[in-house]
Design a protein around this motif. Structure first.
Motif, PDB file in Angstrom:
ATOM      1  N   ALA A 164       0.825  -1.207   0.000  1.00  0.00           N
ATOM      2  CA  ALA A 164       0.000   0.000   0.000  1.00  0.00           C
ATOM      3  C   ALA A 164       0.859   1.256   0.000  1.00  0.00           C
ATOM      4  N   THR A 165       1.947   1.237   0.770  1.00  0.00           N
ATOM      5  CA  THR A 165       2.829   2.401   0.870  1.00  0.00           C
ATOM      6  C   THR A 165       3.565   2.659  -0.435  1.00  0.00           C
ATOM      7  N   LEU A 170       4.656   5.577  -5.566  1.00  0.00           N
ATOM      8  CA  LEU A 170       4.827   5.611  -7.018  1.00  0.00           C
ATOM      9  C   LEU A 170       3.806   6.530  -7.679  1.00  0.00           C
ATOM     10  N   ARG A 171       2.643   6.653  -7.057  1.00  0.00           N
ATOM     11  CA  ARG A 171       1.595   7.500  -7.629  1.00  0.00           C
ATOM     12  C   ARG A 171       2.002   8.977  -7.632  1.00  0.00           C
ATOM     13  N   ARG A 172       2.881   9.363  -6.743  1.00  0.00           N
ATOM     14  CA  ARG A 172       3.375  10.740  -6.737  1.00  0.00           C
ATOM     15  C   ARG A 172       4.082  11.077  -8.047  1.00  0.00           C
ATOM     16  N   PHE A 173       4.672  10.055  -8.684  1.00  0.00           N
ATOM     17  CA  PHE A 173       5.426  10.268  -9.917  1.00  0.00           C
ATOM     18  C   PHE A 173       4.586   9.987 -11.166  1.00  0.00           C
ATOM     19  N   THR A 174       3.594   9.113 -11.035  1.00  0.00           N
ATOM     20  CA  THR A 174       2.815   8.718 -12.214  1.00  0.00           C
ATOM     21  C   THR A 174       1.480   9.442 -12.315  1.00  0.00           C
ATOM     22  N   GLY A 175       1.016  10.046 -11.195  1.00  0.00           N
ATOM     23  CA  GLY A 175      -0.319  10.629 -11.207  1.00  0.00           C
ATOM     24  C   GLY A 175      -1.357   9.533 -11.364  1.00  0.00           C
ATOM     25  N   SER A 176      -2.421   9.828 -12.084  1.00  0.00           N
ATOM     26  CA  SER A 176      -3.490   8.842 -12.272  1.00  0.00           C
ATOM     27  C   SER A 176      -3.193   7.863 -13.403  1.00  0.00           C
ATOM     28  N   LYS A 177      -2.076   8.084 -14.116  1.00  0.00           N
ATOM     29  CA  LYS A 177      -1.732   7.219 -15.241  1.00  0.00           C
ATOM     30  C   LYS A 177      -0.799   6.092 -14.800  1.00  0.00           C
ATOM     31  N   THR A 184       2.509  -3.171 -10.462  1.00  0.00           N
ATOM     32  CA  THR A 184       3.622  -4.116 -10.596  1.00  0.00           C
ATOM     33  C   THR A 184       4.764  -3.754  -9.665  1.00  0.00           C
ATOM     34  N   GLY A 185       5.106  -2.470  -9.596  1.00  0.00           N
ATOM     35  CA  GLY A 185       6.204  -2.033  -8.746  1.00  0.00           C
ATOM     36  C   GLY A 185       5.951  -2.331  -7.276  1.00  0.00           C
ATOM     37  N   SER A 186       4.739  -2.039  -6.793  1.00  0.00           N
ATOM     38  CA  SER A 186       4.427  -2.286  -5.384  1.00  0.00           C
ATOM     39  C   SER A 186       4.403  -3.777  -5.074  1.00  0.00           C
ATOM     40  N   SER A 263      -4.205   8.895   1.448  1.00  0.00           N
ATOM     41  CA  SER A 263      -3.030   8.033   1.636  1.00  0.00           C
ATOM     42  C   SER A 263      -1.761   8.853   1.803  1.00  0.00           C
ATOM     43  N   GLU A 264      -1.722  10.028   1.191  1.00  0.00           N
ATOM     44  CA  GLU A 264      -0.539  10.877   1.279  1.00  0.00           C
ATOM     45  C   GLU A 264      -0.585  11.823   2.473  1.00  0.00           C
TER      46      GLU A 264
END
Length: 265
Positions: A164-165, A170-177, A184-186, A263-264
């Motif tokens: 979850a973390t 990773l979402r900070r860098f990818t946004g909603s895309k 996969t990364g998590s 989450s952030e």
């Protein structure tokens, strides 16, 4: 009218969380129960043992039966993470651990019950007429050692919280895309912990494995999970498509953004 629309949307969110939680809990619990069986991955494909050289050992792809459905837990974790944030993953993970421990308490109690004599008698031989102790077989299949239970529960919680973390990091860098990258990364990061911790506690702390054996077998398990995580990427997009259609694209996008903000925060 607006009040009714809000209530309808809230019901949809609740129903979605219940369905995803049910899928998550059912597969996690089943994986724990069927995991006592070890199968040969090569034999499934009709191939000889791989004999992969790892740390001085030659290992085949011998895996627990639980890994067959465990990837469904990976996917469901990422979907819950996407729409309900880290808090959603933590809630369902803690509930799952409580239910797993409850299941093991019930199993321990049931396997300790004295068997009925007629049940032993009618099942005293197998299909070939060989002597068969059904009570011993029943207990052997369902009962697991304390080390395995503690190892699997600890590994499950640690890997879920880490997943979850990392997902939202990773979402900070990818946004909603690029949901494929977050998912996969998590999964790849969290499953290092999952593969290692369960074996370390169950077979090193409580068993008689060497650290070398723990690391070797953990690597084989991780290679499997690594491969499956990549292969299941299309399933994430299918689930995303179906959920967006159920909630409505605008409402789904809003819920994803709210989950990311919580989450952030």
């Amino acid at each position: 009218m607006e009040k009714n629309a809000t209530a309808l949307q809230q019901r949809k969110r609740t129903n979605l969380f219940l369905v995803l939680s049910g899928i998550f809990i059912a597969n996690a619990l089943l994986a724990e129960l069927i995991g006592v069986k070890i199968f040969s991955g090569e034999a499934v494909l009709g191939l000889p043992g791989a004999q992969i050289p790892v740390g001085g050992e030659k290992l085949d792809f011998n895996l627990t039966a639980g890994v067959i459905i465990w990837p469904i837990v990976f996917v469901t974790t990422d979907i819950i993470n996407e729409y309900f944030g880290k808090s959603g993953v933590k809630k369902v993970s803690v509930l799952t651990v409580i239910l797993i421990l409850y299941a093991f308490v019930v199993i321990s109690a049931v396997t300790g019950l004295p068997p009925a004599q007629f049940w032993l008698d009618v099942n005293s031989t197998d299909a070939s007429g060989n002597p068969f102790d059904i009570n011993y077989a029943y207990n052997s299949v369902y009962r697991q050692g304390l080390g395995i239970i503690l190892g699997s529960v600890a590994a499950f919680l640690l890997s879920q919280f880490l997943d979850a973390t990392v997902f939202h990091w990773l979402r900070r860098f990818t946004g909603s895309k690029k949901i494929w990258l977050r998912a996969t990364g998590s999964t790849l990061v969290s499953q290092v912990i999952d593969s290692l911790v369960v074996l370390f506690i169950a077979f090193f702390v409580f068993g008689n494995w060497s650290m070398k054996q723990v690391l070797s077998v953990a690597l084989i398990n991780y290679l499997y999970k690594f491969s499956v995580a990549i292969l299941l990427t299309p399933l994430l997009y299918l689930a995303h498509y179906l959920i967006d259609g159920y909630l409505g694209e605008r409402q789904a996008a809003q819920q994803i953004e709210e989950a990311a903000m919580r989450s952030e925060g």
